[in-house]
Every structure is written in structure tokens, then in C-alpha cells.
Design an enzyme around this catalytic site. Structure first.
Site, short mmCIF file in Angstrom:
data_model
loop_
_atom_site.label_atom_id
_atom_site.label_comp_id
_atom_site.label_asym_id
_atom_site.label_seq_id
_atom_site.Cartn_x
_atom_site.Cartn_y
_atom_site.Cartn_z
N LYS A 232 12.95 45.58 60.81
CA LYS A 232 11.61 45.96 60.35
C LYS A 232 10.57 45.47 61.34
CE LYS A 232 10.32 41.63 59.12
NZ LYS A 232 9.32 40.85 59.90
N ASP B 1 11.44 37.97 52.88
CA ASP B 1 11.52 39.33 53.42
C ASP B 1 12.64 40.15 52.80
OD1 ASP B 1 10.70 39.32 56.99
OD2 ASP B 1 9.51 39.58 55.17
#
Ligand SMILES: C[C@@](CO)(OP(=O)(O)O)[C@H](O)COP(=O)(O)OP(=O)(O)OC[C@H]1O[C@@H](n2ccc(N)nc2=O)[C@H](O)[C@@H]1O
Ligand SMILES: Nc1ncnc2c1ncn2[C@@H]1O[C@H](COP(=O)(O)OP(=O)(O)O)[C@@H](O)[C@H]1O
Length: 331
Positions: free
Chosen positions: A18, A166
Site C-alpha cells: 500500500k 495497518d
């Protein structure tokens, strides 16, 4: 909860990395974490994970780099034995977030059986690209499917939030498929962003691994914080210029102080005519938007040759979370 799938079933998935297009620090919390406002997109720089059930009550995890540790080390200009290669030595025991995810899953659902997991790494570690978090989220979803449990079971999200701030992002907001999401809190509160456009992004990993905790520890909360609203509007409209110039990463300054290479890489990326060059997450990886696919490939090749060895450079495009899971049988 349905019956578990046969032991011969193998599930495979490609956990994506990401990028944080926007990351603002809102405040320091009593639990030692920071309240943040971040906008993340998954990209097509992926690991490979396969998982199967075993009749033992243990977790077997094997980890190796793709195409090989030697080739990665050579690309980065280091020997596997040299001291600065902590980003090359990915643990295959309970220090690995996948191992911890599977152990947590067994305990949460009181499983008598175990798992065998093969993890093929490509996402750089300690890069701010969420590699470990993405692998852990993928392992939880694969474990759920193998055991006849919905991947959207509330226990999966609880386990994810406990593994790391995350990790929930890689499950998708409310388990929905997502190409962009906003995360607040310490990163566990997610909201979908409708992003349909496709961007050409050049991602650069310098041969330095940064500790997320260390970068946060030397970061300061700004007197005046910036809101992610403009970034969200730009993403929804698919305006790459607005996305590029609306970028922010409040961890960039502390990370650059920890690893001065970051500033030099970013200067090269700006000089290469990329847009919105910035650090992702707590670093050390940096990214910039190209004006076209051809431009992205040209710039990636130029940066690769300019710094070879010593960098991993990739032309990436936006991907999707959660990652697609394929099923097969080994009987
Ligand atoms: C910085 C970000 C941006 O997306 O990503 P990475 O750079 O790690 O990819 C995240 O906030 C990282 O998430 P994650 O890597 O899961 O962090 P965790 O394991 O939960 O926390 C590691 C340490 O980072 C600090 N931390 C993490 C998240 C947060 N919102 N505030 C913090 O202060 C804490 O010191 C914590 O002990
Ligand atoms: N599955 C995994 N993949 C990569 N690193 C892992 C994994 N599990 C644990 N780690 C450890 O986590 C650290 C890197 O985490 P990672 O998520 O790749 O970095 P970042 O949080 O900067 O994106 C390294 O110290 C590595 O040893």
C-alpha cells in the site's frame, strides 16, 4: 460457521502493498499511538501466500524472497551476511506477523488443527508499504475460508486490529472491495473512497529499513493540521494532478532525518519529472506519479540505472483490497 474444507485444499492469494497518499498526525494518544488521518491505496506490488490446514496443532511457516534472496541482495548491492540487511532477513517464526495471525486465529476459534503456510516475499520490508500487515490480513482471510468461517466474521477484524494498525486496511472497509480508503484512529477505522481511475506510479525502495515505532517517536504533531478532504475529492474525481499535489506525509521529515538517503532519492524523482513525489507511511520507500505509462517505464529504468545497485524500483498501478483468493486441491 460451516464445515472446514478438506485437508487437501490449498488457498492462494497475493497480498498487495500500500501507499499512503496522505498522512496527517492529529495527536498523541494515552496508549502511546498517534491519532492519524491517512488515505491509502493498494498497489500491484505483491507477495504470494499459500495456506493449507494440517492435522497437527502447530503452524509451519516457510518464507523466501522472489526470485531469490541472492538476486534481491545483488540488486540492492549488499551481501546477505552484511549487517545492514535486516530488511532481507524475514523471520519465519512467531516474529512473523503471518505466524502471529495464524496463532491468534487458532486460539480465537479454538481450532484443534494447524496450518502450513508458504510466504513468497516481494514487498520490501521496513519500507512503509505495509508488507507484513498485508500478509497478516491475507493469512487471516485464508484461514477463515479453510475453516468454514466468513472472512467478514467480527473476530477476524478484532484479530486484525490487534496485530497492527495497518492490518484492517487490507481486509477492505467492512470487508468491501476497495481501491482506496481513509483510515483514522490509529488506523483501524476505515471508510471507503470511490476511486475508479488508474494511475501510473513509480515506487522506489532504497536499501534502508526504517522502524515504524522509531519514526513515529521522533515525529511532531503540527500546530495546524491539514484535512484529507481535498485528497479524497481528487481521488474520487480521478484528477492525478490534484492527487499528486494534494499529497502530504507528516512522517516524511522525521523519516528523512533517520535516513538521509530519502531526501536524495526524492530529489532524483522530482528531477525525473514525476509528480507528487513523497514518502509512503513511515518509509523508507518513496513514490511519484508519472504522466503516462510510457513515462513511468522510462523513469523507472532511468532511476534503476542511475542507482544500480542499491535500489528496488517498480512501475506500479493501483490494485484492490482484500486480495483475491484462489482455491485448489493437492490430491
Ligand atoms: C506508518 C503506517 C502508515 O500507514 O504504516 P507503515 O509505515 O508501518 O507501513 C502505520 O500507521 C503503521 O501501522 P503498523 O505498521 O501496523 O503499526 P503498528 O504495528 O500498529 O505500530 C507500530 C508502532 O508504531 C507506532 N504507531 C503506529 C500507528 C499509529 N497510528 N501511531 C503510532 O504511534 C507505535 O509506536 C507502535 O508501537
Ligand atoms: N510477513 C512479513 N513480511 C515482512 N516483514 C515482516 C513480516 N512479519 C514480520 N516482519 C517484520 O516486520 C518488519 C517490516 O514490516 P513491514 O510491514 O514490511 O514494514 P512497514 O511497516 O514499514 O511497511 C521487519 O522488521 C520484519 O522483520
Amino acid at each position: 460457521m460451516n464445515d472446514p474444507l478438506p485437508f487437501s485444499t490449498i488457498v492462494r492469494t497475493r497480498p498487495p502493498a500500500k501507499l499512503n497518499l496522505f498522512l496527517e498526525l492529529l495527536g498523541k494518544r494515552d496508549d502511546g499511538f498517534h491519532d492519524i488521518d491517512t488515505v491509502m491505496v493498494p498497489i500491484d506490488w505483491c507477495d504470494h501466500l499459500s495456506l493449507e490446514r494440517t492435522q497437527s496443532d502447530s503452524i509451519e511457516l516457510s518464507v523466501r524472497w522472489m526470485p531469490s534472496q541472492e538476486i534481491i541482495a545483488c540488486q540492492m548491492g549488499v551481501t546477505p551476511e552484511s549487517e545492514q540487511t535486516e530488511w532481507l532477513a524475514i523471520p519465519a517464526d512467531d516474529r512473523n506477523l503471518v505466524f502471529r495471525a495464524l496463532e491468534g486465529f487458532r486460539n480465537r476459534f479454538d481450532l484443534p488443527t494447524g496450518f502450513r503456510c508458504e510466504l513468497l516475499k516481494s514487498i520490501p520490508a521496513g519500507a512503509g508499504m505495509g508488507g507484513a500487515s498485508s500478509d497478516a490480513a491475507a493469512a487471516l482471510r485464508c484461514a477463515a475460508i479453510l475453516n468454514g468461517i466468513s472472512p467478514n466474521h467480527s473476530g477476524i477484524l478484532e484479530l486484525a486490529a490487534g496485530l497492527g494498525s495497518d492490518v484492517p486496511f487490507f481486509l477492505g472497509p467492512n470487508g468491501e472491495k476497495s481501491r482506496a480508503a481513509r483510515a483514522t484512529g490509529r488506523g483501524e477505522h476505515l471508510s471507503q473512497i470511490a476511486s475508479s481511475s488508474q494511475f501510473d506510479i513509480v515506487v522506489v525502495f532504497p536499501a534502508v529499513s526504517l522502524s515504524t515505532a522509531r519514526v513515529y517517536s521522533v515525529a511532531s504533531i503540527p500546530d495546524a493540521t491539514i484535512d484529507s478532504a481535498a485528497m479524497i475529492v481528487a481521488l474520487e474525481a480521478g484528477l492525478v494532478n490534484d492527487i499528486a499535489f494534494g499529497g502530504l506525509n507528516r512522517l516524511q521529515e522525521p523519516a528523512s532525518k533517520t535516513a538521509p538517503e530519502i531526501d536524495e532519492i526524492l530529489k532524483s524523482m522530482w528531477r525525473s519529472n514525476l509528480l507528487g513525489c513523497q514518502l509512503t507511511g513511515s518509509g523508507s520507500a518513496c513514490f511519484g506519479f508519472a504522466r503516462s505509462t510510457v513515462d513511468a517505464k522510462r523513469v523507472a529504468n532511468q532511476l534503476r540505472s542511475q542507482y544500480y545497485p542499491g535500489l528496488r524500483v517498480s512501475h506500479c498501478r493501483q490494485s484492490m483490497v482484500p486480495s483475491q483468493i484462489e482455491m485448489s486441491s493437492n490430491c
